[in-house]
Scaffold this active site. Structure first.
Site, mmCIF file in Angstrom:
data_model
loop_
_atom_site.group_PDB
_atom_site.id
_atom_site.type_symbol
_atom_site.label_atom_id
_atom_site.label_comp_id
_atom_site.label_asym_id
_atom_site.label_seq_id
_atom_site.Cartn_x
_atom_site.Cartn_y
_atom_site.Cartn_z
ATOM 1 N N HIS A 1 -54.344 -13.730 11.797
ATOM 2 C CA HIS A 1 -53.478 -12.445 12.298
ATOM 3 C C HIS A 1 -53.625 -12.162 13.702
ATOM 4 O O HIS A 1 -52.978 -12.014 14.549
ATOM 5 C CB HIS A 1 -53.823 -11.479 11.446
ATOM 6 N N LYS B 1 -49.469 -1.517 -5.109
ATOM 7 C CA LYS B 1 -50.342 -2.426 -4.845
ATOM 8 C C LYS B 1 -51.842 -2.013 -4.474
ATOM 9 O O LYS B 1 -52.045 -0.691 -4.454
ATOM 10 C CB LYS B 1 -50.294 -2.984 -3.272
ATOM 11 N N ARG C 1 -47.106 -19.750 7.886
ATOM 12 C CA ARG C 1 -48.158 -20.864 7.765
ATOM 13 C C ARG C 1 -47.604 -22.152 7.274
ATOM 14 O O ARG C 1 -46.944 -23.002 7.832
ATOM 15 C CB ARG C 1 -49.244 -20.181 6.857
ATOM 16 N N SER D 1 -55.740 -13.638 3.656
ATOM 17 C CA SER D 1 -56.604 -12.534 3.240
ATOM 18 C C SER D 1 -57.028 -12.499 1.977
ATOM 19 O O SER D 1 -58.452 -12.347 1.445
ATOM 20 C CB SER D 1 -55.848 -11.410 3.530
HETATM 21 P P1 ADP Z 1 -47.996 -9.314 3.492
HETATM 22 O O1 ADP Z 1 -48.992 -8.731 2.504
HETATM 23 O O2 ADP Z 1 -47.093 -8.420 4.086
HETATM 24 O O3 ADP Z 1 -47.555 -10.695 3.507
HETATM 25 P P2 ADP Z 1 -50.490 -10.142 5.368
HETATM 26 O O4 ADP Z 1 -51.369 -9.307 5.847
HETATM 27 O O5 ADP Z 1 -50.740 -11.090 4.136
HETATM 28 O O6 ADP Z 1 -49.286 -9.245 4.661
HETATM 29 O O7 ADP Z 1 -49.616 -11.044 6.583
HETATM 30 C C1 ADP Z 1 -48.919 -10.489 7.533
HETATM 31 C C2 ADP Z 1 -48.394 -11.520 8.293
HETATM 32 O O8 ADP Z 1 -49.037 -12.543 8.792
HETATM 33 C C3 ADP Z 1 -47.348 -12.426 7.565
HETATM 34 O O9 ADP Z 1 -46.064 -12.510 8.152
HETATM 35 C C4 ADP Z 1 -48.250 -13.746 7.177
HETATM 36 O O10 ADP Z 1 -47.332 -14.849 6.870
HETATM 37 C C5 ADP Z 1 -48.942 -13.807 8.404
HETATM 38 N N1 ADP Z 1 -50.014 -14.402 8.329
HETATM 39 C C6 ADP Z 1 -51.092 -14.229 7.205
HETATM 40 N N2 ADP Z 1 -51.942 -15.073 7.428
HETATM 41 C C7 ADP Z 1 -51.658 -15.920 8.589
HETATM 42 C C8 ADP Z 1 -52.515 -16.677 9.286
HETATM 43 N N3 ADP Z 1 -53.505 -17.466 9.049
HETATM 44 N N4 ADP Z 1 -51.592 -17.139 10.371
HETATM 45 C C9 ADP Z 1 -50.800 -16.651 11.025
HETATM 46 N N5 ADP Z 1 -50.095 -15.897 10.290
HETATM 47 C C10 ADP Z 1 -50.823 -15.290 9.149
#
Ligand code: ADP
Length: 161
Positions: A17, A41, A90, A128
């Site tokens: 992120h 959630k 990803r 995450s």
């Molecule tokens: P959500 O629950 O809305 O998917 P996340 O916190 O999991 O939110 O992810 C937010 C954004 O960041 C999403 O677009 C996700 O695809 C992207 N993302 C998550 N992990 C990574 C990563 N390792 N590298 C790049 N982008 C990521």
């Protein structure tokens, strides 16, 4: 002024992120990291905790701010006059979900665009969800989450035992 939001759960924020945020902060004048909060959630960290953690991680990026919002992302954007949603991509598995969401947001707000940014290759496997699993079983978190997140995650897992 070019503005964008980067919405997500960020429970917790990972180096993947953070990499996306740093990269988009160079492309836009102002970026808002929008922490989504849904009562349906369950989260490990509260929205207030996630906000505090992300702000700490981003303190060297003056054009990035962090907000929490419970409603529809497009409503937040309309209220702030922000036209662009950035999402990270990803592997292929992200694609269908991101496409459906982008199209749903387009249906709700045709004037808003979603832009996808590829994860850096060294981060494409980081999520995450996986981080929480590793933390739960005491695995190494080095290079997966920002340094300040590590002790907070370990502490949180102890509380949840
Ligand atoms: P959500 O629950 O809305 O998917 P996340 O916190 O999991 O939110 O992810 C937010 C954004 O960041 C999403 O677009 C996700 O695809 C992207 N993302 C998550 N992990 C990574 C990563 N390792 N590298 C790049 N982008 C990521």
């Amino acid at each position: 002024m070019k503005t964008a939001i980067y919405p997500g759960s960020f429970d917790p924020i990972t180096v993947g992120h953070l990499d996306i945020i740093k990269r988009i902060s160079k492309l836009y004048d102002k970026v808002t990291v929008l922490i989504s909060y849904s009562q349906q959630k369950s989260y490990l960290f509260s929205a207030a905790e996630r906000k505090q953690i992300i702000e700490e991680c981003l303190k060297n990026l003056p054009n990035v701010s962090v907000e929490v919002y419970q409603g529809l992302t497009v409503d937040f954007m309309r209220a702030r006059n922000i036209p662009v949603i950035i999402r990270g991509l990803r592997a292929v598995v992200d694609f269908e979900y991101e496409m459906a969401m982008a199209n749903m947001n387009r249906k709700l707000a045709p004037d808003i665009e979603t832009i996808l940014m590829f994860a850096s290759p060294e981060h494409y496997y980081i999520s995450s969800r996986a981080i929480k699993e590793i933390a739960r079983f005491g695995g190494r978190l080095d290079d997966l989450v920002p340094d300040i997140v590590k002790p907070l995650l370990i502490q949180k897992m102890k509380e949840h035992l």
